[in-house]
Design an enzyme around this catalytic site. Structure first.
Site, short mmCIF file in Angstrom:
data_model
loop_
_atom_site.label_atom_id
_atom_site.label_comp_id
_atom_site.label_asym_id
_atom_site.label_seq_id
_atom_site.Cartn_x
_atom_site.Cartn_y
_atom_site.Cartn_z
N PRO A 1 62.55 8.20 -12.40
CA PRO A 1 63.13 9.51 -12.08
C PRO A 1 63.75 9.61 -10.70
O PRO A 1 63.22 9.08 -9.72
CB PRO A 1 61.92 10.45 -12.18
CG PRO A 1 60.72 9.59 -12.10
CD PRO A 1 61.11 8.26 -12.68
N ASN A 2 64.89 10.28 -10.69
CA ASN A 2 65.64 10.63 -9.47
C ASN A 2 66.39 9.46 -8.85
O ASN A 2 67.14 9.65 -7.91
CB ASN A 2 64.73 11.32 -8.42
CG ASN A 2 64.09 12.57 -8.99
OD1 ASN A 2 64.79 13.43 -9.51
ND2 ASN A 2 62.78 12.66 -8.93
N ARG B 1 70.76 11.27 -2.59
CA ARG B 1 69.41 11.82 -2.48
C ARG B 1 68.74 11.38 -1.16
O ARG B 1 68.64 10.17 -0.91
CB ARG B 1 68.62 11.25 -3.65
CG ARG B 1 67.16 11.48 -3.61
CD ARG B 1 66.41 10.57 -4.58
NE ARG B 1 65.02 10.93 -4.56
CZ ARG B 1 64.04 10.15 -4.97
NH1 ARG B 1 64.28 8.95 -5.45
NH2 ARG B 1 62.81 10.57 -4.91
N TYR C 1 66.47 6.85 1.55
CA TYR C 1 66.89 5.94 0.47
C TYR C 1 68.26 5.30 0.66
O TYR C 1 68.67 4.45 -0.13
CB TYR C 1 66.83 6.68 -0.88
CG TYR C 1 65.43 7.18 -1.21
CD1 TYR C 1 64.38 6.29 -1.37
CD2 TYR C 1 65.17 8.54 -1.35
CE1 TYR C 1 63.10 6.74 -1.66
CE2 TYR C 1 63.90 9.01 -1.64
CZ TYR C 1 62.86 8.10 -1.80
OH TYR C 1 61.60 8.54 -2.09
N ASN D 1 61.11 0.10 -10.60
CA ASN D 1 60.86 1.18 -9.63
C ASN D 1 60.61 2.44 -10.45
O ASN D 1 61.55 3.05 -10.98
CB ASN D 1 62.05 1.37 -8.69
CG ASN D 1 61.75 2.39 -7.60
OD1 ASN D 1 60.76 3.12 -7.68
ND2 ASN D 1 62.61 2.44 -6.60
N ALA E 1 58.37 8.50 -8.69
CA ALA E 1 57.12 9.26 -8.53
C ALA E 1 56.11 9.00 -9.66
O ALA E 1 54.91 9.24 -9.47
CB ALA E 1 57.43 10.75 -8.43
N GLU F 1 56.64 -4.49 -9.36
CA GLU F 1 56.83 -3.11 -8.90
C GLU F 1 57.64 -3.14 -7.61
O GLU F 1 57.34 -3.93 -6.71
CB GLU F 1 55.45 -2.49 -8.64
CG GLU F 1 55.48 -1.11 -8.04
CD GLU F 1 54.06 -0.60 -7.71
OE1 GLU F 1 53.05 -1.24 -8.10
OE2 GLU F 1 53.98 0.44 -7.06
N HIS G 1 59.74 -0.62 -4.52
CA HIS G 1 60.08 0.67 -3.92
C HIS G 1 61.05 0.42 -2.79
O HIS G 1 60.90 -0.56 -2.05
CB HIS G 1 58.83 1.37 -3.39
CG HIS G 1 57.81 1.61 -4.45
ND1 HIS G 1 57.94 2.61 -5.38
CD2 HIS G 1 56.68 0.93 -4.76
CE1 HIS G 1 56.92 2.56 -6.21
NE2 HIS G 1 56.14 1.55 -5.87
N ARG H 1 54.25 6.72 4.20
CA ARG H 1 54.66 8.07 3.84
C ARG H 1 53.44 8.94 3.51
O ARG H 1 52.33 8.62 3.90
CB ARG H 1 55.68 7.98 2.70
CG ARG H 1 56.93 7.19 3.11
CD ARG H 1 57.97 7.14 2.02
NE ARG H 1 58.47 8.48 1.70
CZ ARG H 1 59.22 8.75 0.61
NH1 ARG H 1 59.52 7.78 -0.24
NH2 ARG H 1 59.64 9.97 0.40
#
Ligand code: DQA
Length: 140
Positions: free
Chosen positions: A9-10, A17, A22, A71, A74, A95, A97, A104
């Site tokens: 998502p996103n 964004r 990012y 990725n 969330a 995985e 990111h 964070r």
């Protein structure tokens, strides 16, 4: 070698964004670069904002591809269903990111996916995906 890059998502909004976190590049332009950099690898790309569609994609490719670079956005921090899907398939998953999730908010420090993935790469921006592809190539 056949690899899928799977974005959750996103991540369709990369380039627009939260650019401070990012970056400015769209995933489409980065993916075109990647295909040039790894012309000996059969690279596929799929993005969805829907958890169910991501699970369907893992099921679809997870018995025939050599690797998945994932990725989950969330959903990383919330989804037992995605962790179960990764456990259910044969294809190894790395995985990734863009951001260093450990630098964070604390809710980003836990990943449901890390325990069922081959490894986790975080914090190198889009280059995190290169590192995951390199890991699959070296592992071959
Ligand atoms: C992300 C980190 C997640 O915490 C966040 O929800 C994202 C992007 C990353 O690539 O840094 O959507 O997965």
């Amino acid at each position: 070698m056949k690899l899928l890059i799977l974005n959750g998502p996103n991540l369709n909004l990369l380039g627009k964004r939260e650019v401070d976190i990012y970056g400015h590049q769209t995933f489409e332009s980065y993916f075109a670069q990647l295909k040039g950099d790894y012309s000996n690898v059969e690279l596929h790309y799929y993005q969805s904002n829907s958890e169910g569609l991501l699970i369907d994609k893992l099921h679809e490719v997870g018995f025939s591809y050599d690797g998945i670079v994932f990725n989950a956005g969330a959903y990383t921090h919330t989804s037992i269903a995605l962790a179960d899907a990764i456990s259910a398939i044969n294809t190894p998953v790395i995985e990734v990111h863009l951001s260093n999730i450990y630098k964070r908010e604390t809710f980003r420090h836990h990943s449901y996916l890390s325990p069922v993935c081959m490894g986790c790469i975080a914090g190198f921006g889009l280059y995190s995906y290169n590192l995951a592809i390199e890991a699959f190539i070296k592992k071959q």
